[in-house]
Design an enzyme around this catalytic site. Structure first.
Site, PDB file in Angstrom:
ATOM      1  N   CYS A   1       0.834  -1.210   0.000  1.00  0.00           N
ATOM      2  CA  CYS A   1       0.000   0.000   0.000  1.00  0.00           C
ATOM      3  C   CYS A   1       0.861   1.250   0.000  1.00  0.00           C
ATOM      4  CB  CYS A   1      -0.937  -0.007   1.209  1.00  0.00           C
ATOM      5  SG  CYS A   1      -1.977   1.467   1.292  1.00  0.00           S
TER       6      CYS A   1
ATOM      7  N   CYS B   1      -0.445   4.241   1.895  1.00  0.00           N
ATOM      8  CA  CYS B   1      -0.203   4.172   3.342  1.00  0.00           C
ATOM      9  C   CYS B   1       1.263   4.482   3.660  1.00  0.00           C
ATOM     10  CB  CYS B   1      -0.498   2.779   3.888  1.00  0.00           C
ATOM     11  SG  CYS B   1      -1.964   1.978   3.254  1.00  0.00           S
ATOM     12  N   ASP B   2       2.175   3.895   2.899  1.00  0.00           N
ATOM     13  CA  ASP B   2       3.568   3.856   3.354  1.00  0.00           C
ATOM     14  C   ASP B   2       4.567   4.727   2.591  1.00  0.00           C
ATOM     15  OD1 ASP B   2       2.854   2.172   5.387  1.00  0.00           O
ATOM     16  OD2 ASP B   2       3.201   0.353   4.242  1.00  0.00           O
TER      17      ASP B   2
END
Ligand code: NAP
Length: 323
Positions: free
Chosen positions: A141, A144-145
């Site tokens: 992801c 997200c990261d």
């Protein structure tokens, strides 16, 4: 009479299958509405956020929060309002008559209403090094990261679909360079996403190639790449690897029980309703577009509100002696 009362006591108002943001949010809403709720959380509860390092885009946590801690807090909030939880996998369901039945490896549960929040699992390359470095530079992801890799020299994206292009474009705003590694010489992504990626000077492509190993002990240092046409192997240095080779919805036990699309996602109408009255879907199990913790939580809320209404109707019909 006593027998009937006992049988009624054993029927949950809402059974929630799954324990990601959608599952816990629906449990919180349904339990707070005073319904008898059980979460079948699975043997590895918490969903995809358990694999995420710092979550920086969940509103309310300006300083960020580790994924597992966010899930623990969501669980706590649901349990505080009386939801029960069991750590077992649902292995079968029966929606052919009401109350509906959910079978786990050790028990059987009856519910007036069911919320399916089993999520989708990202597909992985299947490398040992990939497994070892998840959360240490390997992620499924980028949304997200990627922000954890601000000004990184190079970030590798694996895949050629819309997710890969979205990840590449998103990461290009953060890292100095992005390298997309794709197994063919043509992208699967939509035209518009392709054009955006091709015209971004920070994104380069490595075609007809697969990642055969991810290098690094404590964190990602690079990838070993094999050209599928020439067989030639090379090493590309990078600080992170985002794998975007598709997702697989966790719907195996619902095959032939509710409507699924060709890829196995639950087909919904009115956002969270399945084709079976009283059975709702929330989160990545039906949403292949947004796939965020916050959108899953939103779907969980909607499914719970629908379930609350549905259970009220069932009980009111029962009270008035209607079938
Ligand atoms: P996808 O469209 O299935 O693409 C997966 C990509 O990974 C393909 O390019 C595939 O290669 C590659 N791949 C699959 N298995 C692989 C393996 N073992 N090794 C290396 N490469 C592998 O998945 P997605 O990109 O996650 O998209 C899923 C759906 O969501 C699509 O309908 C997409 O349009 C939609 N989506 C839309 C947006 C948007 O509109 N902004 C964003 C994200 C997702 P091949 O091409 O060779 O098969």
């Amino acid at each position: 009479m006593e027998g009937i009362l006992l049988a009624q006591k054993d029927v949950y108002d809402v059974i929630i299958i799954g324990s990601g943001p959608a599952g816990y949010t629906s449990a919180l809403y349904a339990a707070r509405a005073n319904l008898k709720v059980i979460i079948i959380a699975g043997v590895t509860p918490g969903g995809q956020l358990m694999l995420t390092g710092q979550v920086e885009n969940f509103p309310g946590f300006p300083e960020g929060i580790p994924g597992p801690e966010l899930m623990e807090r969501m669980k706590e909030q649901a349990l505080k309002f009386g939801a029960e939880i069991i750590y077992d996998d649902a292995i079968d369901v029966d929606f052919s008559s009401s109350p509906y039945r959910v079978v786990t490896s050790s028990e059987e549960y009856l519910g007036h209403s069911i919320i399916i929040a089993t999520g989708a699992a990202p597909r992985w390359l299947g490398l040992e090094s990939e497994k070892r470095l998840i959360g240490r530079g390997v992620s499924s992801c980028a949304t997200c990261d990627a922000p954890l890799f601000k000004d990184a020299e190079n970030v590798v994206i694996v895949g050629g679909g819309d997710s890969a292009m979205e990840y590449a474009l998103f990461t290009a705003n953060i890292a100095r360079k992005v390298t997309v590694i794709h197994r063919r010489d043509k992208l699967r992504a939509s035209k518009i996403m392709q054009e955006r990626a091709f015209s971004n000077p920070k994104i380069t492509f490595v075609w007809n190639s697969t990642v055969t190993d991810i290098l690094g002990e404590e964190k990602v240092r690079g990838v070993k790449v094999k050209n599928l046409l020439t067989g030639e192997e090379s090493i590309i240095q990078c600080d992170a690897v985002f794998v975007a080779i598709g997702h697989k919805p966790s719907t195996d036990i619902f095959k032939n029980k509710i409507e699924l699309d060709d890829e196995g996602y639950i087909i919904t109408r009115d956002v969270v309703k399945t084709n079976v009255p009283g059975v709702f879907a929330a989160g990545d199990v039906h949403d292949k577009k947004y796939r965020q913790a916050i959108t899953a939580a939103g779907f969980g809320c909607m499914a719970a509100l629908e379930a609350i209404r549905y259970v009220e109707e069932v009980k009111s019909k029962a009270q008035h002696g209607q079938a």
